[in-house]
Write a protein that holds these residues in place. Structure first.
Motif, PDB file in Angstrom:
ATOM      1  N   PRO A 155       0.957  -0.941  -0.408  1.00 54.93           N
ATOM      2  CA  PRO A 155      -0.276   0.338  -0.116  1.00 54.93           C
ATOM      3  C   PRO A 155       0.637   1.219   0.062  1.00 54.93           C
ATOM      4  O   PRO A 155       2.058   0.802   0.937  1.00 54.93           O
ATOM      5  CB  PRO A 155      -0.905   0.285   1.219  1.00 54.93           C
ATOM      6  CG  PRO A 155      -0.569  -1.121   1.677  1.00 54.93           C
ATOM      7  CD  PRO A 155       0.815  -2.043   1.097  1.00 54.93           C
ATOM      8  N   GLN A 156       0.421   2.377  -1.152  1.00 54.04           N
ATOM      9  CA  GLN A 156       1.244   3.057  -0.949  1.00 54.04           C
ATOM     10  C   GLN A 156       1.270   3.838   0.527  1.00 54.04           C
ATOM     11  O   GLN A 156       2.804   4.267  -0.057  1.00 54.04           O
ATOM     12  CB  GLN A 156       0.128   4.544  -1.994  1.00 54.04           C
ATOM     13  CG  GLN A 156       1.561   5.071  -2.542  1.00 54.04           C
ATOM     14  CD  GLN A 156       2.730   5.212  -3.190  1.00 54.04           C
ATOM     15  OE1 GLN A 156       2.643   3.756  -4.047  1.00 54.04           O
ATOM     16  NE2 GLN A 156       3.914   5.607  -2.896  1.00 54.04           N
ATOM     17  N   SER A 157       0.385   4.207   1.631  1.00 55.37           N
ATOM     18  CA  SER A 157       0.992   4.681   2.666  1.00 55.37           C
ATOM     19  C   SER A 157       2.116   4.015   2.875  1.00 55.37           C
ATOM     20  O   SER A 157       2.105   4.424   4.627  1.00 55.37           O
ATOM     21  CB  SER A 157      -1.060   4.539   3.640  1.00 55.37           C
ATOM     22  OG  SER A 157      -1.088   3.105   3.802  1.00 55.37           O
ATOM     23  N   VAL A 158       2.267   2.786   3.046  1.00 52.29           N
ATOM     24  CA  VAL A 158       3.661   2.479   3.942  1.00 52.29           C
ATOM     25  C   VAL A 158       5.100   2.603   2.771  1.00 52.29           C
ATOM     26  O   VAL A 158       6.214   2.394   3.810  1.00 52.29           O
ATOM     27  CB  VAL A 158       3.165   1.009   4.415  1.00 52.29           C
ATOM     28  CG1 VAL A 158       2.829   0.766   5.078  1.00 52.29           C
ATOM     29  CG2 VAL A 158       3.256  -0.079   2.875  1.00 52.29           C
ATOM     30  N   LEU A 159       4.932   3.013   1.521  1.00 56.14           N
ATOM     31  CA  LEU A 159       5.536   3.657   1.259  1.00 56.14           C
ATOM     32  C   LEU A 159       6.366   5.015   1.234  1.00 56.14           C
ATOM     33  O   LEU A 159       5.293   5.682   1.413  1.00 56.14           O
ATOM     34  CB  LEU A 159       5.840   3.050  -0.329  1.00 56.14           C
ATOM     35  CG  LEU A 159       5.699   1.587  -0.312  1.00 56.14           C
ATOM     36  CD1 LEU A 159       5.628   1.813  -2.200  1.00 56.14           C
ATOM     37  CD2 LEU A 159       7.531   0.755   0.240  1.00 56.14           C
ATOM     38  N   ALA A 160       7.791   5.122   1.345  1.00 51.14           N
ATOM     39  CA  ALA A 160       7.961   6.672   1.691  1.00 51.14           C
ATOM     40  C   ALA A 160       9.028   6.995   0.296  1.00 51.14           C
ATOM     41  O   ALA A 160       9.724   7.858   0.523  1.00 51.14           O
ATOM     42  CB  ALA A 160       8.754   7.240   2.917  1.00 51.14           C
TER      43      ALA A 160
ATOM     44  N   ALA B 199       4.727  -0.653  10.126  1.00 48.77           N
ATOM     45  CA  ALA B 199       3.929   0.228  10.277  1.00 48.77           C
ATOM     46  C   ALA B 199       2.056   0.008  11.289  1.00 48.77           C
ATOM     47  O   ALA B 199       1.405   0.565  11.320  1.00 48.77           O
ATOM     48  CB  ALA B 199       3.321   0.156   9.514  1.00 48.77           C
ATOM     49  N   SER B 200       1.855  -1.244  11.306  1.00 48.19           N
ATOM     50  CA  SER B 200       0.681  -1.591  11.571  1.00 48.19           C
ATOM     51  C   SER B 200       0.600  -1.929  13.696  1.00 48.19           C
ATOM     52  O   SER B 200       0.047  -2.316  14.057  1.00 48.19           O
ATOM     53  CB  SER B 200      -0.408  -1.993  11.203  1.00 48.19           C
ATOM     54  OG  SER B 200       0.299  -3.778  11.137  1.00 48.19           O
ATOM     55  N   VAL B 201       1.634  -2.058  13.792  1.00 48.89           N
ATOM     56  CA  VAL B 201       2.401  -2.662  15.054  1.00 48.89           C
ATOM     57  C   VAL B 201       1.735  -1.738  16.224  1.00 48.89           C
ATOM     58  O   VAL B 201       2.719  -0.980  16.504  1.00 48.89           O
ATOM     59  CB  VAL B 201       3.631  -3.555  15.377  1.00 48.89           C
ATOM     60  CG1 VAL B 201       3.769  -4.105  16.189  1.00 48.89           C
ATOM     61  CG2 VAL B 201       3.900  -4.163  13.700  1.00 48.89           C
ATOM     62  N   GLU B 202       1.677  -2.516  17.155  1.00 50.31           N
ATOM     63  CA  GLU B 202       2.034  -1.335  19.098  1.00 50.31           C
ATOM     64  C   GLU B 202       2.654  -1.335  18.967  1.00 50.31           C
ATOM     65  O   GLU B 202       4.021  -1.977  19.122  1.00 50.31           O
ATOM     66  CB  GLU B 202       0.658  -1.364  19.148  1.00 50.31           C
ATOM     67  CG  GLU B 202      -0.678  -1.401  18.888  1.00 50.31           C
ATOM     68  CD  GLU B 202      -1.200  -0.062  19.396  1.00 50.31           C
ATOM     69  OE1 GLU B 202      -1.074   1.020  20.169  1.00 50.31           O
ATOM     70  OE2 GLU B 202      -2.333   0.259  18.590  1.00 50.31           O
ATOM     71  N   PRO B 203       3.591   0.286  19.665  1.00 50.71           N
ATOM     72  CA  PRO B 203       2.302   0.930  19.683  1.00 50.71           C
ATOM     73  C   PRO B 203       2.331   2.399  18.915  1.00 50.71           C
ATOM     74  O   PRO B 203       3.456   2.066  17.533  1.00 50.71           O
ATOM     75  CB  PRO B 203       3.534   1.669  20.875  1.00 50.71           C
ATOM     76  CG  PRO B 203       5.075   1.409  21.076  1.00 50.71           C
ATOM     77  CD  PRO B 203       5.013   0.155  20.410  1.00 50.71           C
TER      78      PRO B 203
END
Length: 140
Positions: free
Chosen positions: A7-12, A129-133
């Motif tokens: 997903p583009q939201s996790v690529l920078a 990117a989806s792992v807490e915290p």
């Protein structure tokens, strides 16, 4: 997962954020990291929202959540820990931008030998990117 499936939201890929310096204090299995970040913060709409320490295999060892943008403080340094590693254990320190994702501009190294610039593959440990915290909100 290859880059076309990410997903583009996790690529920078166009993200100029960078971990520019890493220093450590402490003793084996009890290190504090001081991480200097340069990021193109514009406010809560775009800011560096965390930095993290991982193994070269992508295991999350520590994450320092940043609670606000740093528009007027660039670069900025924040400390965090406890990072449970040995002095010779290689780690990666990288920054995440909201909403851009992880920057490939990181630092790699060891407490014993120091840290140096490293460019990470775009798909390196993006599942973190989806792992807490994770940040709950942005103060300003």
């Amino acid at each position: 997962m290859n880059e076309s499936q990410v997903p583009q939201s996790v690529l920078a890929t166009n993200n100029p954020a960078k971990v520019s310096k890493v220093s450590t204090t402490g003793e084996p299995n009890n290190y504090t990291f001081a991480v200097t970040v340069s990021s193109p913060d514009t406010g809560c709409d775009r800011y560096a929202d965390w930095w993290e320490v991982t193994t070269p295999d992508g295991e999350l060892l520590y994450r320092r959540v940043l609670l606000h943008s740093h528009v007027d403080e660039q670069p900025f340094t924040r400390t965090g820990g406890t990072v449970v590693i040995q002095p010779q254990q290689e780690v990666i320190v990288r920054v995440h931008m909201n909403p851009d994702g992880y920057s490939p501009n990181a630092q790699k190294g060891t407490v014993k030998d120091g840290f140096w610039d490293s460019t990470l593959p775009n798909d390196f440990a993006i599942s973190l990117a989806s792992v807490e915290p994770l940040p709950k909100n942005c103060a300003f």
